[in-house]
Design a protein around this motif. Structure first.
Motif, PDB file in Angstrom:
ATOM      1  N   LEU A 161       0.825  -1.209   0.000  1.00  0.00           N
ATOM      2  CA  LEU A 161       0.000   0.000   0.000  1.00  0.00           C
ATOM      3  C   LEU A 161       0.864   1.266   0.000  1.00  0.00           C
ATOM      4  O   LEU A 161       0.536   2.249  -0.682  1.00  0.00           O
ATOM      5  N   ILE A 162       1.954   1.240   0.748  1.00  0.00           N
ATOM      6  CA  ILE A 162       2.854   2.402   0.776  1.00  0.00           C
ATOM      7  C   ILE A 162       3.467   2.619  -0.604  1.00  0.00           C
ATOM      8  O   ILE A 162       3.542   3.745  -1.111  1.00  0.00           O
ATOM      9  N   ARG A 163       3.910   1.527  -1.239  1.00  0.00           N
ATOM     10  CA  ARG A 163       4.514   1.658  -2.566  1.00  0.00           C
ATOM     11  C   ARG A 163       3.498   2.168  -3.591  1.00  0.00           C
ATOM     12  O   ARG A 163       3.835   2.990  -4.452  1.00  0.00           O
ATOM     13  N   ALA A 164       2.268   1.675  -3.516  1.00  0.00           N
ATOM     14  CA  ALA A 164       1.234   2.148  -4.444  1.00  0.00           C
ATOM     15  C   ALA A 164       1.017   3.654  -4.283  1.00  0.00           C
ATOM     16  O   ALA A 164       0.927   4.398  -5.277  1.00  0.00           O
ATOM     17  N   ALA A 165       0.950   4.115  -3.019  1.00  0.00           N
ATOM     18  CA  ALA A 165       0.732   5.539  -2.771  1.00  0.00           C
ATOM     19  C   ALA A 165       1.892   6.382  -3.282  1.00  0.00           C
ATOM     20  O   ALA A 165       1.689   7.451  -3.893  1.00  0.00           O
ATOM     21  N   LEU A 166       3.126   5.922  -3.072  1.00  0.00           N
ATOM     22  CA  LEU A 166       4.294   6.692  -3.505  1.00  0.00           C
ATOM     23  C   LEU A 166       4.415   6.727  -5.026  1.00  0.00           C
ATOM     24  O   LEU A 166       4.795   7.749  -5.612  1.00  0.00           O
ATOM     25  N   VAL A 167       4.094   5.609  -5.685  1.00  0.00           N
ATOM     26  CA  VAL A 167       4.149   5.590  -7.152  1.00  0.00           C
ATOM     27  C   VAL A 167       3.090   6.522  -7.723  1.00  0.00           C
ATOM     28  O   VAL A 167       3.340   7.253  -8.687  1.00  0.00           O
ATOM     29  N   LEU A 168       1.903   6.529  -7.125  1.00  0.00           N
ATOM     30  CA  LEU A 168       0.866   7.460  -7.569  1.00  0.00           C
ATOM     31  C   LEU A 168       1.299   8.912  -7.355  1.00  0.00           C
ATOM     32  O   LEU A 168       0.966   9.795  -8.166  1.00  0.00           O
ATOM     33  N   LEU A 169       2.043   9.161  -6.276  1.00  0.00           N
ATOM     34  CA  LEU A 169       2.536  10.512  -6.012  1.00  0.00           C
ATOM     35  C   LEU A 169       3.473  10.978  -7.124  1.00  0.00           C
ATOM     36  O   LEU A 169       3.528  12.172  -7.455  1.00  0.00           O
ATOM     37  N   MET A 170       4.212  10.049  -7.721  1.00  0.00           N
ATOM     38  CA  MET A 170       5.137  10.406  -8.802  1.00  0.00           C
ATOM     39  C   MET A 170       4.403  10.860 -10.063  1.00  0.00           C
ATOM     40  O   MET A 170       5.022  11.412 -10.974  1.00  0.00           O
ATOM     41  N   LEU A 171       3.092  10.617 -10.123  1.00  0.00           N
ATOM     42  CA  LEU A 171       2.304  11.039 -11.282  1.00  0.00           C
ATOM     43  C   LEU A 171       1.918  12.513 -11.223  1.00  0.00           C
ATOM     44  O   LEU A 171       1.389  13.048 -12.201  1.00  0.00           O
ATOM     45  N   VAL A 172       2.143  13.169 -10.095  1.00  0.00           N
ATOM     46  CA  VAL A 172       1.790  14.588  -9.965  1.00  0.00           C
ATOM     47  C   VAL A 172       2.615  15.399 -10.970  1.00  0.00           C
ATOM     48  O   VAL A 172       3.850  15.314 -10.979  1.00  0.00           O
ATOM     49  N   PRO A 173       1.983  16.175 -11.824  1.00  0.00           N
ATOM     50  CA  PRO A 173       2.729  16.937 -12.844  1.00  0.00           C
ATOM     51  C   PRO A 173       3.659  17.971 -12.211  1.00  0.00           C
ATOM     52  O   PRO A 173       3.349  18.571 -11.185  1.00  0.00           O
ATOM     53  N   GLY A 174       4.801  18.154 -12.849  1.00  0.00           N
ATOM     54  CA  GLY A 174       5.705  19.227 -12.469  1.00  0.00           C
ATOM     55  C   GLY A 174       6.594  18.958 -11.278  1.00  0.00           C
ATOM     56  O   GLY A 174       7.245  19.887 -10.774  1.00  0.00           O
ATOM     57  N   LEU A 175       6.656  17.711 -10.804  1.00  0.00           N
ATOM     58  CA  LEU A 175       7.540  17.410  -9.673  1.00  0.00           C
ATOM     59  C   LEU A 175       8.997  17.593 -10.091  1.00  0.00           C
ATOM     60  O   LEU A 175       9.399  17.142 -11.169  1.00  0.00           O
ATOM     61  N   PRO A 176       9.821  18.252  -9.263  1.00  0.00           N
ATOM     62  CA  PRO A 176      11.244  18.377  -9.593  1.00  0.00           C
ATOM     63  C   PRO A 176      11.903  16.996  -9.702  1.00  0.00           C
ATOM     64  O   PRO A 176      11.512  16.054  -8.999  1.00  0.00           O
ATOM     65  N   VAL A 177      12.884  16.882 -10.558  1.00  0.00           N
ATOM     66  CA  VAL A 177      13.539  15.592 -10.793  1.00  0.00           C
ATOM     67  C   VAL A 177      14.172  15.024  -9.519  1.00  0.00           C
ATOM     68  O   VAL A 177      14.012  13.832  -9.225  1.00  0.00           O
ATOM     69  N   PRO A 178      14.907  15.825  -8.714  1.00  0.00           N
ATOM     70  CA  PRO A 178      15.459  15.253  -7.482  1.00  0.00           C
ATOM     71  C   PRO A 178      14.380  14.692  -6.558  1.00  0.00           C
ATOM     72  O   PRO A 178      14.592  13.666  -5.897  1.00  0.00           O
ATOM     73  N   LEU A 179      13.209  15.352  -6.516  1.00  0.00           N
ATOM     74  CA  LEU A 179      12.120  14.846  -5.696  1.00  0.00           C
ATOM     75  C   LEU A 179      11.592  13.525  -6.252  1.00  0.00           C
ATOM     76  O   LEU A 179      11.270  12.603  -5.490  1.00  0.00           O
ATOM     77  N   LEU A 180      11.507  13.401  -7.573  1.00  0.00           N
ATOM     78  CA  LEU A 180      11.088  12.140  -8.203  1.00  0.00           C
ATOM     79  C   LEU A 180      12.019  10.999  -7.803  1.00  0.00           C
ATOM     80  O   LEU A 180      11.572   9.913  -7.431  1.00  0.00           O
ATOM     81  N   VAL A 181      13.312  11.264  -7.889  1.00  0.00           N
ATOM     82  CA  VAL A 181      14.300  10.238  -7.526  1.00  0.00           C
ATOM     83  C   VAL A 181      14.176   9.878  -6.047  1.00  0.00           C
ATOM     84  O   VAL A 181      14.254   8.704  -5.664  1.00  0.00           O
ATOM     85  N   GLY A 182      13.962  10.903  -5.203  1.00  0.00           N
ATOM     86  CA  GLY A 182      13.815  10.654  -3.771  1.00  0.00           C
ATOM     87  C   GLY A 182      12.582   9.827  -3.444  1.00  0.00           C
ATOM     88  O   GLY A 182      12.623   8.925  -2.593  1.00  0.00           O
ATOM     89  N   ILE A 183      11.454  10.114  -4.131  1.00  0.00           N
ATOM     90  CA  ILE A 183      10.230   9.338  -3.898  1.00  0.00           C
ATOM     91  C   ILE A 183      10.434   7.889  -4.339  1.00  0.00           C
ATOM     92  O   ILE A 183      10.015   6.950  -3.651  1.00  0.00           O
ATOM     93  N   ALA A 184      11.093   7.709  -5.493  1.00  0.00           N
ATOM     94  CA  ALA A 184      11.355   6.349  -5.974  1.00  0.00           C
ATOM     95  C   ALA A 184      12.242   5.584  -5.001  1.00  0.00           C
ATOM     96  O   ALA A 184      12.009   4.394  -4.725  1.00  0.00           O
ATOM     97  N   PHE A 185      13.257   6.252  -4.457  1.00  0.00           N
ATOM     98  CA  PHE A 185      14.142   5.592  -3.495  1.00  0.00           C
ATOM     99  C   PHE A 185      13.373   5.210  -2.232  1.00  0.00           C
ATOM    100  O   PHE A 185      13.543   4.109  -1.689  1.00  0.00           O
ATOM    101  N   THR A 186      12.496   6.094  -1.775  1.00  0.00           N
ATOM    102  CA  THR A 186      11.681   5.801  -0.587  1.00  0.00           C
ATOM    103  C   THR A 186      10.761   4.609  -0.837  1.00  0.00           C
ATOM    104  O   THR A 186      10.587   3.741   0.024  1.00  0.00           O
ATOM    105  N   ALA A 187      10.159   4.567  -2.041  1.00  0.00           N
ATOM    106  CA  ALA A 187       9.304   3.429  -2.375  1.00  0.00           C
ATOM    107  C   ALA A 187      10.104   2.124  -2.383  1.00  0.00           C
ATOM    108  O   ALA A 187       9.635   1.084  -1.907  1.00  0.00           O
ATOM    109  N   ASN A 188      11.322   2.183  -2.902  1.00  0.00           N
ATOM    110  CA  ASN A 188      12.160   0.980  -2.940  1.00  0.00           C
ATOM    111  C   ASN A 188      12.612   0.529  -1.554  1.00  0.00           C
ATOM    112  O   ASN A 188      13.005  -0.630  -1.372  1.00  0.00           O
ATOM    113  N   LEU A 189      12.562   1.442  -0.569  1.00  0.00           N
ATOM    114  CA  LEU A 189      12.907   1.041   0.800  1.00  0.00           C
ATOM    115  C   LEU A 189      11.911   0.020   1.363  1.00  0.00           C
ATOM    116  O   LEU A 189      12.190  -0.625   2.373  1.00  0.00           O
TER     117      LEU A 189
END
Length: 413
Positions: free
Chosen positions: A88-116
């Motif tokens: 459920l946490i991974r699903a929520a974080l991946v959906l968060l990455m769909l928000v338009p206009g997210l800065p690239v470093p934030l995208l990478v950080g969200i992906a890393f958090t999901a992979n945790l």
């Protein structure tokens, strides 16, 4: 009379394994799709190859950074709850990455958090299998999981590239979030509720760090467990080959297509070797073949140092992969030998060490290829792996003696 190997029909007759298998398959497909989509998305937005590589490699980095620490969750909490929560946490974080206009470093950080979430999820899943699969069903299921992981890796990368080309990275990310939601539903409906594993531990639960180090102590204080891990880790030094695929392909006058063939040979060999070992070898034969195959994993690559023709290199890499399937019965020995209360932490230690060894082997091979030809680097890595495995086998000979190897429990009615 030798015991017959369990069949796939027998392991899929266990309802809980069916749900775990389907959930894991969905998660693996989603992970591979996201790795490709996110790396393309990051590169398109930033133009940085480093950020794209970091987004792609985040899944492995999380094991090195947080494997043993986060695996504590799978022993401290009910494992069913850990599995569902991670999905459920991974699903929520991946959906968060769909928000338009997210800065690239934030995208990478969200992906890393999901992979945790991967270390506690995989540790909890690995810890459950010995409890729900009796007898030879457990090593056979390990073999099937290994085959699925290898095939999914190749197919997921190819499908991810196709989907990104024909559709969009955002569509792939949405599909990944859906796989995690379905996986959570499968686990929630298919697994029984259970208490936290550490409620059965012989020592009271302490701080997070104390529980982490307790898992490490359980593994390395036991001679058999320590030997199992070292045999697995050191045999993986041959994966340094993956760190020199590009220059190796260039040495043979090829490009990306040749590199792709070189990369595919060992995973294909592991998949075929897994089928041969688990479906056609009785358990006693499987245990006897384990050590010779461990030695062969590195030894068969030694001739590459002499720069043989490319077809010969491909065949040798494939044979090395087939021999590398020895890790399937070894993993079953390890899983059954670890006390249940520490099993998730033990698997966390195993995976963290594996990722670290493979990463260091690739870096070392890449550095060596700056000075000598790549075929010589591959031969050197093979020699190092062979000598290391022989050292473990000879110094822990009593651990691997047939009389000392644990036998599978009788199959449940």
């Amino acid at each position: 009379m030798s015991e017959k190997p369990a069949g796939y029909r027998e392991i899929f007759a266990v309802r809980e394994y069916r749900h775990l298998f389907a959930a894991n398959l969905l998660s693996l497909i989603g992970d591979q799709l996201t790795a490709v989509a996110l790396s393309f998305l990051v590169f398109q937005r930033s133009g940085s190859a480093l950020l794209a590589a970091l987004a792609f490699a985040g899944a492995n980095l999380t094991w090195v950074v947080g494997g043993p620490l986060l695996a504590v969750l799978a022993d401290r909490l009910p494992r069913r709850r850990v599995l569902v929560g991670c999905d459920l946490i991974r699903a929520a974080l991946v959906l968060l990455m769909l928000v338009p206009g997210l800065p690239v470093p934030l995208l990478v950080g969200i992906a890393f958090t999901a992979n945790l979430c991967r270390p506690p999820f995989q540790s909890a899943r690995s810890s459950l299998l010995p409890d729900i699969l009796a007898g030879d069903r457990y090593p056979v299921a390990n073999g099937l999981d290994n085959i699925v992981a290898e095939v999914t890796q190749v197919a997921g990368f190819a499908l991810g590239g196709l989907l990104v080309t024909t559709g969009s990275a955002q569509l792939v990310l949405a599909a990944d979030a859906a796989t995690f939601l379905v996986s959570a539903a499968l686990i929630g409906t298919g697994l029984r509720r259970c208490a936290a594993a550490n409620q059965t531990a012989p020592e009271p639960s302490g701080s997070w760090w104390a529980e982490t180090t307790a898992g490490v102590r359980v593994v390395f204080a036991d001679r058999a467990l320590r030997s199992y891990l070292l045999l697995f880790w050191l045999s993986c030094l041959v994966y340094g080959t993956e760190g020199v695929v590009a220059p190796l392909a260039e040495e043979y006058g090829g490009g990306a297509r040749t590199g792709g063939l070189l990369l595919a040979m060992m995973p294909a060999g592991v998949a075929i070797g897994g089928v041969l070992l688990t479906r056609f070898c009785p358990p006693d034969t499987r245990r006897r073949l384990m050590l010779p195959l461990a030695v062969l994993t590195g030894a068969v690559l030694l001739p590459i140092a002499a720069h043989p023709p490319l077809p010969a290199v491909l065949v040798l890499l494939f044979i090395s992969g087939v021999a590398g399937a020895f890790s399937i019965p070894l993993n079953a020995l390890f899983g059954r030998a670890v006390p249940a209360a520490y099993r998730a932490r033990a698997f966390g230690v195993a995976m963290s060490g594996l990722c670290a060894v493979q990463g260091l082997a690739m870096l070392g091979a890449g550095a060596a290829a700056e000075r000598v030809r790549p075929t010589l680097v591959v031969g050197g890595a093979a020699l190092l792996a062979t000598l290391a495995v022989l050292t473990v086998v000879t110094t822990a000979v009593g651990v691997f003696a047939p009389a000392r190897l644990p036998r599978p429990e009788p199959a449940a009615a």
